[in-house]
Design an enzyme around this catalytic site. Structure first.
Site, mmCIF file in Angstrom:
data_model
loop_
_atom_site.group_PDB
_atom_site.id
_atom_site.type_symbol
_atom_site.label_atom_id
_atom_site.label_comp_id
_atom_site.label_asym_id
_atom_site.label_seq_id
_atom_site.Cartn_x
_atom_site.Cartn_y
_atom_site.Cartn_z
ATOM 1 N N ARG A 82 -31.523 26.208 33.508
ATOM 2 C CA ARG A 82 -30.252 25.787 32.894
ATOM 3 C C ARG A 82 -29.364 26.980 32.536
ATOM 4 O O ARG A 82 -28.174 26.989 32.799
ATOM 5 C CB ARG A 82 -30.551 24.950 31.651
ATOM 6 N N ASN A 109 -15.307 16.354 25.894
ATOM 7 C CA ASN A 109 -16.076 15.395 26.683
ATOM 8 C C ASN A 109 -15.519 13.995 26.421
ATOM 9 O O ASN A 109 -14.921 13.736 25.377
ATOM 10 C CB ASN A 109 -17.549 15.438 26.265
ATOM 11 N N HIS A 153 -16.814 9.967 26.303
ATOM 12 C CA HIS A 153 -18.045 9.173 26.227
ATOM 13 C C HIS A 153 -17.680 7.692 26.155
ATOM 14 O O HIS A 153 -16.793 7.312 25.383
ATOM 15 C CB HIS A 153 -18.860 9.588 24.997
HETATM 16 C C1 GRF Z 1 -17.303 7.792 32.394
HETATM 17 O O1 GRF Z 1 -17.697 6.515 31.975
HETATM 18 C C2 GRF Z 1 -17.434 8.767 31.263
HETATM 19 O O2 GRF Z 1 -17.178 8.203 30.018
HETATM 20 C C3 GRF Z 1 -18.871 9.173 31.357
HETATM 21 O O3 GRF Z 1 -19.137 9.247 32.724
HETATM 22 C C4 GRF Z 1 -18.265 8.375 33.425
HETATM 23 C C5 GRF Z 1 -17.545 9.189 34.459
HETATM 24 O O4 GRF Z 1 -16.774 8.388 35.305
HETATM 25 N N1 GRF Z 1 -19.102 10.422 30.642
HETATM 26 P P1 GRF Z 1 -15.756 9.029 36.328
HETATM 27 O O5 GRF Z 1 -16.565 9.959 37.232
HETATM 28 O O6 GRF Z 1 -14.717 9.781 35.554
HETATM 29 O O7 GRF Z 1 -15.188 7.882 37.082
#
Ligand code: GRF
Length: 208
Positions: A70, A112, A114
């Protein structure tokens, strides 16, 4: 007229890239003082890399197989972002946990998205967790990244109703529509210098 200074954004994505597409749409519409200068993925076939290329943005595949461990991987990632003068890093479906060193390096400039109303349902399959738990409201959260999993200071949230007949797919779609709205909005606020970190709380300067 002097040209408006635009913050250089790097997006990390492992998958289809719909959030990336929403961010690029907002940038191209001239809605923010930001430009996406690179999209980095740990998966060669990620849809996000194709979207980057279609929009004339550098698409960079950093192969985990070439950089085992990592920390070693994250060093390559950090170097690539720094070389491109990135001032904000946005995780958009990046499926690797980042090392503490990487998180510290980009502290305060690492966001990020979520698909739940944090602190509820962190980690994987947040929409499924919400359905299994039986909540009536879920949603999306944009947050700064700290060393925990989905635990960092919250920037923006949007609530979404959970319907009795929802499936994981239908709930995910409803949440995704809000993700596409609040992620570009959070980046716009960051680029305008309007996000102030005060401990765990994020104050939005100039908000009524
Ligand atoms: C989204 O649901 C985001 O919230 C999560 O991963 C997914 C990514 O989707 N972290 P995309 O690749 O942006 O369509």
């Amino acid at each position: 007229m002097p040209e408006v200074l635009r913050i250089r954004v790097g997006v990390l994505a492992s998958g289809r890239g719909s959030n990336l597409r929403a961010i690029l749409g907002a940038v191209e519409a001239g809605r923010m003082r930001a430009e996406v200068v690179v999209v980095v993925s740990d998966r060669a076939g990620a849809g996000a890399l194709g979207i980057a290329r279609d929009h004339g943005v550098e698409a960079l595949f950093v192969d985990p197989g070439q950089h085992p461990g990592r920390e070693a991987y994250d060093k390559v990632l950090a170097a690539a972002l720094e070389e491109r003068g990135v001032g904000l890093v946005c995780l958009a479906g990046f499926m690797r946990i980042l090392s503490p060193g990487f998180v510290r390096h980009f502290e305060g400039r690492l966001l990020n998205i979520h698909p739940a109303l944090l602190p509820a349902f962190p980690g994987l399959h947040a929409q499924r967790q919400a359905l299994v738990h039986g909540v009536r409201i879920s949603g999306a959260t944009v947050h700064f990244v700290d060393e925990g999993v989905d635990t960092g200071p919250i920037v923006l949230q949007a609530a979404v109703p959970v319907h009795p007949d929802d499936t994981e797919a239908s709930l995910s779609d409803r949440i995704l529509a809000e993700e596409h709205r609040i992620y570009p909005e959070a980046i716009r606020l960051f680029a305008e210098g309007r996000l102030r970190l005060e401990g765990r709380r994020v104050r939005i300067v100039g908000e009524p």
